[in-house]
Design a protein around this motif. Structure first.
Motif, PDB file in Angstrom:
ATOM      1  N   PHE A  26      13.767 -34.304  10.843  1.00 11.63           N
ATOM      2  CA  PHE A  26      14.963 -33.769  10.228  1.00 11.63           C
ATOM      3  C   PHE A  26      15.863 -33.130  11.462  1.00 11.63           C
ATOM      4  O   PHE A  26      15.332 -32.656  12.377  1.00 11.63           O
ATOM      5  N   PRO A  59      18.325 -30.427  11.319  1.00 11.89           N
ATOM      6  CA  PRO A  59      18.616 -29.469  10.572  1.00 11.89           C
ATOM      7  C   PRO A  59      20.342 -29.121  10.570  1.00 11.89           C
ATOM      8  O   PRO A  59      20.631 -28.887   9.580  1.00 11.89           O
ATOM      9  N   VAL A  67      13.704 -31.356  14.005  1.00  7.61           N
ATOM     10  CA  VAL A  67      12.365 -30.744  13.688  1.00  7.61           C
ATOM     11  C   VAL A  67      11.525 -31.994  12.846  1.00  7.61           C
ATOM     12  O   VAL A  67      11.796 -32.782  12.109  1.00  7.61           O
ATOM     13  N   ALA A  91       8.921 -33.090  10.836  1.00  9.28           N
ATOM     14  CA  ALA A  91       8.336 -32.300   9.657  1.00  9.28           C
ATOM     15  C   ALA A  91       6.884 -32.976   9.452  1.00  9.28           C
ATOM     16  O   ALA A  91       6.155 -32.438   9.182  1.00  9.28           O
ATOM     17  N   GLU A 131       0.287 -24.158   5.776  1.00  7.94           N
ATOM     18  CA  GLU A 131       1.459 -22.992   5.543  1.00  7.94           C
ATOM     19  C   GLU A 131       2.678 -23.611   5.013  1.00  7.94           C
ATOM     20  O   GLU A 131       2.796 -24.846   5.314  1.00  7.94           O
ATOM     21  N   SER A 132       3.622 -22.733   4.713  1.00  9.44           N
ATOM     22  CA  SER A 132       5.084 -23.247   4.256  1.00  9.44           C
ATOM     23  C   SER A 132       5.620 -23.886   5.657  1.00  9.44           C
ATOM     24  O   SER A 132       5.427 -23.296   6.725  1.00  9.44           O
ATOM     25  N   GLY A 133       6.280 -24.949   5.378  1.00  8.20           N
ATOM     26  CA  GLY A 133       6.956 -25.487   6.379  1.00  8.20           C
ATOM     27  C   GLY A 133       6.043 -26.441   7.302  1.00  8.20           C
ATOM     28  O   GLY A 133       6.399 -27.098   8.124  1.00  8.20           O
ATOM     29  N   SER A 134       4.517 -26.670   6.726  1.00  7.94           N
ATOM     30  CA  SER A 134       3.907 -27.664   7.511  1.00  7.94           C
ATOM     31  C   SER A 134       4.100 -29.097   7.362  1.00  7.94           C
ATOM     32  O   SER A 134       3.536 -29.973   7.779  1.00  7.94           O
ATOM     33  N   GLY A 135       4.963 -29.594   6.180  1.00 10.39           N
ATOM     34  CA  GLY A 135       5.336 -30.775   6.215  1.00 10.39           C
ATOM     35  C   GLY A 135       4.762 -31.270   4.945  1.00 10.39           C
ATOM     36  O   GLY A 135       4.781 -32.693   4.637  1.00 10.39           O
ATOM     37  N   LYS A 136       4.092 -30.622   3.782  1.00  9.48           N
ATOM     38  CA  LYS A 136       3.397 -31.025   2.661  1.00  9.48           C
ATOM     39  C   LYS A 136       4.383 -31.637   1.787  1.00  9.48           C
ATOM     40  O   LYS A 136       4.164 -32.754   1.246  1.00  9.48           O
ATOM     41  N   SER A 137       5.642 -30.928   1.380  1.00  5.96           N
ATOM     42  CA  SER A 137       6.474 -31.438   0.638  1.00  5.96           C
ATOM     43  C   SER A 137       7.084 -33.068   0.947  1.00  5.96           C
ATOM     44  O   SER A 137       7.295 -33.764   0.310  1.00  5.96           O
ATOM     45  N   THR A 138       7.409 -33.053   2.314  1.00  3.96           N
ATOM     46  CA  THR A 138       7.950 -34.007   2.821  1.00  3.96           C
ATOM     47  C   THR A 138       7.146 -35.355   2.602  1.00  3.96           C
ATOM     48  O   THR A 138       7.474 -36.207   2.288  1.00  3.96           O
ATOM     49  N   ARG A 185       4.641 -20.454  12.616  1.00  6.20           N
ATOM     50  CA  ARG A 185       6.056 -20.161  12.009  1.00  6.20           C
ATOM     51  C   ARG A 185       5.661 -18.983  11.119  1.00  6.20           C
ATOM     52  O   ARG A 185       4.914 -19.023  10.517  1.00  6.20           O
TER      53      ARG A 185
HETATM   54  N1  LIG Z   1      16.084 -32.132   3.950  1.00  2.09           N
HETATM   55  C1  LIG Z   1      15.671 -31.286   4.867  1.00  2.09           C
HETATM   56  N2  LIG Z   1      16.452 -31.006   6.026  1.00  2.09           N
HETATM   57  C2  LIG Z   1      16.170 -30.590   7.176  1.00  2.09           C
HETATM   58  N3  LIG Z   1      15.007 -29.890   7.236  1.00  2.09           N
HETATM   59  C3  LIG Z   1      13.819 -30.253   6.424  1.00  2.09           C
HETATM   60  C4  LIG Z   1      14.348 -31.136   5.281  1.00  2.09           C
HETATM   61  N4  LIG Z   1      13.274 -31.085   4.415  1.00  2.09           N
HETATM   62  C5  LIG Z   1      12.341 -30.256   5.286  1.00  2.09           C
HETATM   63  N5  LIG Z   1      12.868 -29.964   6.124  1.00  2.09           N
HETATM   64  C6  LIG Z   1      11.978 -29.125   7.247  1.00  2.09           C
HETATM   65  O1  LIG Z   1      10.643 -29.798   7.577  1.00  2.09           O
HETATM   66  C7  LIG Z   1       9.766 -28.932   7.839  1.00  2.09           C
HETATM   67  C8  LIG Z   1       8.517 -29.391   6.564  1.00  2.09           C
HETATM   68  O2  LIG Z   1       9.129 -28.831   5.417  1.00  2.09           O
HETATM   69  P1  LIG Z   1       8.408 -29.091   4.087  1.00  2.09           P
HETATM   70  O3  LIG Z   1       7.946 -30.577   4.112  1.00  2.09           O
HETATM   71  O4  LIG Z   1       9.161 -28.791   2.871  1.00  2.09           O
HETATM   72  O5  LIG Z   1       7.054 -28.230   4.188  1.00  2.09           O
HETATM   73  P2  LIG Z   1       6.152 -27.536   3.063  1.00  2.09           P
HETATM   74  O6  LIG Z   1       6.303 -28.104   1.890  1.00  2.09           O
HETATM   75  O7  LIG Z   1       4.883 -27.497   3.628  1.00  2.09           O
HETATM   76  O8  LIG Z   1       6.708 -26.098   3.010  1.00  2.09           O
HETATM   77  C9  LIG Z   1      10.284 -27.509   7.743  1.00  2.09           C
HETATM   78  O9  LIG Z   1      10.534 -27.155   9.029  1.00  2.09           O
HETATM   79  C10 LIG Z   1      11.512 -27.756   6.946  1.00  2.09           C
HETATM   80  O10 LIG Z   1      12.391 -26.964   7.371  1.00  2.09           O
END
Ligand SMILES: Nc1ncnc2c1ncn2[C@@H]1O[C@H](COP(=O)(O)OP(=O)(O)O)[C@@H](O)[C@H]1O
Ligand SMILES: [Mg+2]
Lengths: 285, 285
Positions: free
Chosen positions: B18, B20, B27, B29, B48-55, B285
């Motif tokens: 990404f 940002p 970043v 992700a 942890e939060s920000g580790s890329g799970k949601s992505t 982080r």
């Molecule tokens: N749409 C986006 N734009 C910019 N950065 C993103 C976006 N989505 C996720 N990120 C970044 O990618 C990294 C992983 O995010 P995410 O997958 O949401 O992690 P998690 O779900 O584990 O908390 C984070 O650093 C987040 O800030």
């Protein structure tokens, strides 16, 4: 069936609201009467609104002429009643046109970003820096005066303003996960925007658009007053105010006051109804 | 077609970066992530939060693209997206998703029944005649009373809303269900009920799960295998029991020992974090 905005309005403005909010119901009742008048004006009007009577110029209110007559002896009540149509249909069409255009541009800008977003920002910058009336007069200079051009010109002037407002609320609406949920279900982007996101923004949009209706009514009246909108012998309210002016110096206030008050009353009522409706819809959403 | 030898989901070397903000450092992700999920299997994704799970979850659900790598479900490429309605609907029937925010992920204008009928109609799964029966069946599967079909999201509790979201997801009988922190916003007792429900659904339908959570106890409950992510990379991967009870990687050990519970010492956790940051090349982080 999905719940329509109209359904929502009906259920959300149920009987409970009447007792708590008399102003809302008085305004709604007044607007209902105005719409009925517009529909049945030819039947209700005691005189032909264009019938000139040189024997009764600037007649004061009487049983024969409840609101008096104007500089040509035309019955003010009849002119007011018939003028309802043009005075209300104009702002309505203007608002519909500006809303369709503005909401579409605003939501596309919010969804796609990119060049559309940049272009919208530039256009709204220019529109805000540029006196609105000047823009409208320019459009009229190009396309010729008349009620239709006045409506189109004002619609074009309002569309970027609506687009900018739509964009700002669409940005937060599009961030809600139900939008992603629809995407995961396989619904296309355009359908999501038009069928689901726009109705969900309706409470916020409605409150804003209603204020614009009042502005549109006054804007069109102003254009008619300046001679760019409705043309004689129309009894559009703005034109009535303008034509009545000559009487003011002679002490005949009726011909300007009557249409002027009508404009004010409708604008105030529309604002009250719109703001309350959007509050009620928003409170439940 | 998947056979005994090819798993249902095959993700190979997925990568997503990404930007940002304009000019900011990109970043990473998701960094070289590979995994498989067999039919009926449940894979956990922790970190942890920000580790890329949601992505990763969103890439599998088709909400996010990948910059590199490959991803197939049932032998079909999910990264090269066919355009058009048919392809979209087909992808939707392969993978469905449940989101973290139970209220935000439902369209607040629609009743439960309308939400479910909409999901099924879109895929031609409920003719007008048997839509009611299908809705009743779905409500029963997620343990909601049929009377709750007439309610809107704001009239439901958090747990009930998430049941609706689950019902909506399984309405199209997907082969994979992605859950991104799907119980994280719920009370512990409600969490337990939803986890039990997911267990039932798995047993009944043989659906495969990608279960994302930062909560190790919850992951322990519903997954067979677990992937531990750190800064977008997989640092440990194995049977959930083993990963959580005998973690091999220092980061997993840190995660496991950071869980609050009896005898939990925040100072020790902070200290271990600091020690881990010192020995790992990338800071936490
Ligand atoms: N749409 C986006 N734009 C910019 N950065 C993103 C976006 N989505 C996720 N990120 C970044 O990618 C990294 C992983 O995010 P995410 O997958 O949401 O992690 P998690 O779900 O584990 O908390 C984070 O650093 C987040 O800030
Ligand atoms: Mg997340």
């Amino acid at each position: 069936m999905t719940t329509t905005t109209a359904d929502a309005l009906l259920t959300r403005t149920g009987l409970t609201g009447r007792r708590r909010d008399p102003l809302f119901w008085i305004s709604t009742g007044f607007l209902a009467v105005v719409v009925l008048v517009a529909a049945f004006a030819p039947l209700i009007a005691p005189y032909d609104p264009e019938a000139i009577d040189f024997a009764a110029i600037w007649a004061p209110p009487s049983l024969a002429h409840p609101f008096g007559t104007d500089q040509l002896g035309r019955d003010l009540l009849s002119r007011l009643l018939l003028g309802t149509r043009e005075s209300l249909i104009g702002p309505f069409l203007l608002l519909v046109g500006a809303t369709v255009l503005g909401v579409a541009i605003g939501i596309v800008a919010a969804w796609n970003g990119g060049w559309i977003d940049v272009l919208l920002a530039r256009i709204t910058d220019v529109m805000f820096a540029f006196p609105g009336l000047l823009f409208v007069v320019l459009v009229i200079a190009v396309f010729g005066e008349g009620p239709a051009t006045a409506v189109v010109a004002l619609a074009l002037a309002y569309a970027p303003v609506i687009a900018k407002f739509t964009r700002s609320i669409a940005l937060s609406e599009l961030a809600r996960p139900y939008v992603d949920a629809y995407r995961v279900q396989g619904v296309g982007g355009g359908v999501i925007a038009a069928r689901y996101v726009v109705p969900n923004m309706a409470p916020a949009l409605l409150g804003y658009l209603v204020v614009l209706f009042g502005e549109g009514l006054m804007g069109l009246a102003t254009l008619s007053y300046l001679g760019f909108g409705a043309q004689p012998p129309s009894s559009e309210w703005g034109l009535m105010v303008q034509e009545g002016q000559d009487g003011i110096v002679l002490g005949h206030f009726g011909p300007t006051l009557v249409p002027g008050l009508a404009i004010s009353a409708v604008v105030v009522a529309v604002n009250i109804v719109g703001v309350r409706l959007s509050e009620r819809m928003g409170a439940r959403a | 077609m998947s056979t005994a030898s090819t798993p249902l989901v095959v993700a190979d070397s997925l990568r997503r970066t990404f930007q940002p903000a304009r000019g900011a450092d990109p970043v990473v992700a998701v960094d070289d992530v590979s995994f498989t999920i067999s039919a009926g299997e449940s894979l956990g994704l922790v970190g942890e939060s920000g580790s890329g799970k949601s992505t990763i979850a969103r890439i599998l659900a088709g909400l996010e693209r990948a910059d590199a790598g490959s991803l197939t479900v049932d032998g079909r490429d999910r990264l090269v997206r066919g355009r058009g309605r048919r392809a979209r609907l087909h992808r939707a029937r392969q993978v469905q998703m449940v989101f973290q925010d139970p209220y935000g992920s439902l369209d607040r204008r629609l009743t439960v029944e309308q939400t479910l009928v909409h999901a099924m109609r879109l895929h031609g799964l409920a003719a007008r005649a048997d839509a009611g029966a299908r809705v009743a069946e779905l409500l029963d599967r997620v343990r909601l009373a049929s009377a709750q079909g007439a309610l809107k999201p704001h009239q439901l509790s958090g747990g009930q809303r998430q049941r609706v979201a689950i019902a909506r997801a399984i309405a199209v009988s997907p082969s994979v269900l992605v859950l991104d922190e799907a119980v994280s916003a719920l009370d512990v007792s409600v969490q337990a009920q939803i986890l039990e429900l997911l267990g039932e659904i798995r047993r009944d339908s043989g659906i495969a799960l990608l279960f994302v959570s930062h909560d190790l106890a919850v992951v322990d409950e519903v997954t067979d295998r677990t992937l531990v992510l750190f800064h977008g990379r997989v640092v440990e991967h194995g049977a959930t029991r083993e990963v959580l009870r005998a973690p091999r990687h220092a980061y997993t050990q840190l995660l496991v020992s950071s869980v609050a519970g009896p005898g939990w010492d925040p100072h020790e956790v902070i200290e271990r974090r600091a020690a881990f940051e010192r020995q790992s090349d990338a800071p936490l982080r």
